[in-house]
Design an enzyme around this catalytic site. Structure first.
Site, PDB file in Angstrom:
ATOM      1  N   GLU A 273      42.867  28.358  20.492  1.00  0.00           N
ATOM      2  CA  GLU A 273      42.888  29.781  20.580  1.00  0.00           C
ATOM      3  C   GLU A 273      44.193  30.161  20.016  1.00  0.00           C
ATOM      4  OE1 GLU A 273      41.551  32.241  23.923  1.00  0.00           O
ATOM      5  OE2 GLU A 273      39.756  30.933  23.867  1.00  0.00           O
TER       6      GLU A 273
ATOM      7  N   HIS B  75      32.590  29.375  29.052  1.00  0.00           N
ATOM      8  CA  HIS B  75      33.745  30.291  28.777  1.00  0.00           C
ATOM      9  C   HIS B  75      33.247  31.448  29.706  1.00  0.00           C
ATOM     10  CE1 HIS B  75      36.783  31.355  25.541  1.00  0.00           C
ATOM     11  NE2 HIS B  75      36.840  32.471  26.427  1.00  0.00           N
TER      12      HIS B  75
ATOM     13  N   ARG C 123      34.341  27.944  16.386  1.00  0.00           N
ATOM     14  CA  ARG C 123      34.318  27.552  17.864  1.00  0.00           C
ATOM     15  C   ARG C 123      33.594  28.580  18.729  1.00  0.00           C
ATOM     16  NH1 ARG C 123      38.338  28.545  22.436  1.00  0.00           N
ATOM     17  NH2 ARG C 123      37.936  27.300  24.083  1.00  0.00           N
TER      18      ARG C 123
ATOM     19  N   TYR D 193      49.413  31.978  23.220  1.00  0.00           N
ATOM     20  CA  TYR D 193      49.456  33.227  23.150  1.00  0.00           C
ATOM     21  C   TYR D 193      51.248  33.709  23.423  1.00  0.00           C
ATOM     22  CZ  TYR D 193      44.605  33.762  22.849  1.00  0.00           C
ATOM     23  OH  TYR D 193      43.296  33.770  22.454  1.00  0.00           O
TER      24      TYR D 193
ATOM     25  N   ASN E 243      45.375  26.367  24.179  1.00  0.00           N
ATOM     26  CA  ASN E 243      45.403  27.978  23.945  1.00  0.00           C
ATOM     27  C   ASN E 243      46.697  28.300  24.399  1.00  0.00           C
ATOM     28  OD1 ASN E 243      42.524  27.695  23.571  1.00  0.00           O
ATOM     29  ND2 ASN E 243      42.013  29.333  25.216  1.00  0.00           N
TER      30      ASN E 243
ATOM     31  N   GLU F 207      39.815  27.389  29.599  1.00  0.00           N
ATOM     32  CA  GLU F 207      40.915  27.726  30.526  1.00  0.00           C
ATOM     33  C   GLU F 207      40.497  28.234  32.186  1.00  0.00           C
ATOM     34  OE1 GLU F 207      42.494  31.778  28.930  1.00  0.00           O
ATOM     35  OE2 GLU F 207      43.067  30.796  27.046  1.00  0.00           O
TER      36      GLU F 207
HETATM   37  C1  FCB Z   1      41.909  33.779  26.202  1.00  0.00           C
HETATM   38  C2  FCB Z   1      40.546  33.633  26.599  1.00  0.00           C
HETATM   39  C3  FCB Z   1      39.829  34.299  25.342  1.00  0.00           C
HETATM   40  C4  FCB Z   1      40.564  35.881  24.840  1.00  0.00           C
HETATM   41  C5  FCB Z   1      42.055  35.658  24.721  1.00  0.00           C
HETATM   42  C6  FCB Z   1      42.606  36.757  24.390  1.00  0.00           C
HETATM   43  O1  FCB Z   1      42.347  33.673  27.621  1.00  0.00           O
HETATM   44  O2  FCB Z   1      40.160  32.298  26.537  1.00  0.00           O
HETATM   45  O3  FCB Z   1      38.598  34.596  25.704  1.00  0.00           O
HETATM   46  O4  FCB Z   1      40.102  36.698  26.095  1.00  0.00           O
HETATM   47  O5  FCB Z   1      42.494  35.167  25.959  1.00  0.00           O
END
Ligand code: FCB
Length: 503
Positions: free
Chosen positions: A370, A119, A75, A295, A293, A164
């Site tokens: 992500e 992006h 990607r 985290y 995405n 995002e």
């Molecule tokens: C996301 C972004 C990516 C990177 C990660 C850690 O928010 O899409 O570019 O910075 O976080």
């Protein structure tokens, strides 16, 4: 044993400004991130993407790493100002050629390219004309998307319009910790709508050229927790943040309407008159997949009147809040463990998120576009980068994807963030997310243990044990060594010593 079939895509992700460098070469125009990163105080240590990973010159080597990792897919994002320097008008042939060559090399290596059109590197001239606060930007974006479909169409597996948009709108225009660094809450909501509109217009434009194109958008979903699950006030804080952070995008894009509670919560800030008749039908396009995405999770509580919103989004702190209209929501630090970003690690929430999306949109497949973690990596005396916490993070989150699939969620792929250590926005080079280490002095790439582990996964399609990190594939162009040859490649860096010293 957790196994994945041949159709599931294992990949890795990057973004143009974070890796390319070469910001003034071959006709590339300036972007808002060039301007922002060069603004004193905007980024940690004043870091910029001027050189980044120098991927613009080293892309052949990087494709070699992608192939050696055995990735099914990669990607990447296109830097809009590289292919259309001012965001309007003629294309820059050298920029288009760069991406065409890159896509061809990926395809030749058997890797499917997923392309993100935005992006975050908006051409500066468009920001000078109002940026995402200006409705015209959405139409300029659609023209750019159409041009990319014409130029690169047959080479792309899936088109992702935006990455995002939450970050673009709220970090860029409300808290100001991302480019363009504005702190105007009403503008941020206009940006939300113009991004949604841009998405819909771009999907239409791509499909004018390529009727069968696979189209998607990538959202960073906030998986919310109430500080006190039994307290209805905290539950209402969850509702409010879900509206402004998640449903502000899924509502129009996937259901064709803005949430009524979002309009009510923000009534003192804007009357939403920037939403014109017919817009929502444009925004609401059929998608092939939804990019997710993920985290970490977010915990909130209802705060008393006058109690300032405590820290916010897991991004750099700012006096201005990204949480538009949510002055009475406090953000509570979650229990650990944490990554180097200070983000809590909660893989079970990824299962929950994927199942929830499947329940709400049962016919829309998802792709985890992500997921990954920053840690303070070091090169060991044996020349290797032992990153057991990143291996565990990836292991546990991929297992969480498998758990969601077993329970019926239609998840089609997983992309580790990131292929390379890179320019982590406002944190500059001070946060390393790569499965491949970049020595910012020499720009040499070194596979971390997590890369060896991931290569085993892509080859066996079975989730390896976390200690299964021995090199098992020949690594192209990435010799393992403890120290780099003095000065090698340093001449190409603006401030190599400074980047290397804190690496
Ligand atoms: C996301 C972004 C990516 C990177 C990660 C850690 O928010 O899409 O570019 O910075 O976080």
């Amino acid at each position: 044993m957790t196994t994945f079939g041949p159709d599931f895509l294992f990949g890795s992700a990057t973004a143009s400004y974070q890796i390319e460098g070469a910001v003034a070469e071959d006709g590339r125009g300036p972007s808002i991130w060039d301007t922002y990163s060069h603004t004193p105080g905007a980024t940690e240590y004043g870091d910029t993407g001027d050189v980044a990973c120098d991927h613009y010159h080293r892309w052949r080597e990087d494709v070699g790493h992608i192939a050696a990792l055995g990735l099914d897919a990669y990607r990447l994002s296109i830097a809009w100002p590289r292919v259309q320097p001012t965001g309007r008008g003629p294309l820059n042939p050298a920029g288009v050629r760069f991406y065409r060559d890159l896509l061809d090399a990926l395809t030749a290596a058997g890797v499917q390219p997923l392309v993100t059109l935005y992006h975050w590197d908006l051409p500066q001239e468009l920001e000078d004309a109002g940026g995402w606060a200006n409705r015209d930007t959405a139409f300029a974006f659609a023209d750019y998307a159409r041009a990319m479909a014409q130029e690169l169409g047959d080479r792309v597996h899936t088109w992702t319009t935006l990455n995002e948009p939450w970050c673009t709108a709220y970090l860029g225009y409300a808290s100001g910790v991302h480019a363009p660094g504005r702190t105007e809450p009403a503008t941020a909501l206009a940006a939300v709508h113009h991004l949604n509109l841009a998405h819909g217009l771009a999907v239409q434009a791509i499909r004018e050229v390529l009727p069968e194109a696979r189209c998607s958008v990538t959202l960073n979903f906030h998986v919310l927790r109430a500080a006190d699950p039994a307290d209805p006030e905290d539950a209402d804080a969850v509702r409010q943040i879900d509206a402004v952070a998640n449903r502000a995008f899924t509502g129009p894009m996937l259901e064709g309407a803005y949430p009524e509670d979002l309009i009510a919560d923000t009534a003192a800030i804007t009357d939403w008159s920037f939403v014109r008749d017919g817009d929502l039908a444009i925004v609401h396009q059929p998608l092939t997949a939804l990019g997710v995405n993920y985290y970490s999770t977010t915990m909130v509580r209802r705060a008393p009147e006058g109690d300032a919103t405590s820290d916010n989004s897991g991004h750099r702190e700012s006096a201005a809040s990204p949480w538009v209209g949510a002055d009475r929501v406090a953000f509570v630090r979650e229990p650990g463990p944490y990554t180097a970003m200070g983000w809590n690690i909660a893989p079970e929430a990824l299962t929950e998120l994927l199942l929830d999306l499947h329940r709400r949109y049962p016919t829309l497949p998802t792709v985890v576009t992500e997921n990954g973690a920053a840690f303070e990596d070091e090169v060991s005396p044996d020349g290797r980068v032992h990153d057991p916490r990143r291996v565990s993070y990836l292991h546990d989150h991929i297992a969480a994807v498998a758990a969601a699939r077993e329970r019926g969620a239609d998840v089609r792929g997983y992309f580790a963030w990131s292929l390379l250590d890179n320019f982590e926005w406002a944190w500059g080079y001070a946060r390393r997310f790569g499965i491949i280490r970049v020595d910012y002095d020499t720009l040499e790439r070194t596979w971390k243990d997590s890369a060896h582990w991931y290569a085993r996964l892509t080859r066996t399609r079975e989730l390896p044990a976390v200690d299964d990190v021995e090199p098992s594939v020949p690594v192209v162009g990435a010799p393992l060594r403890a120290t780099s040859p003095a000065g090698a490649g340093a001449g190409s860096l603006s401030d190599p010593g400074a980047r290397a010293a804190r690496a």
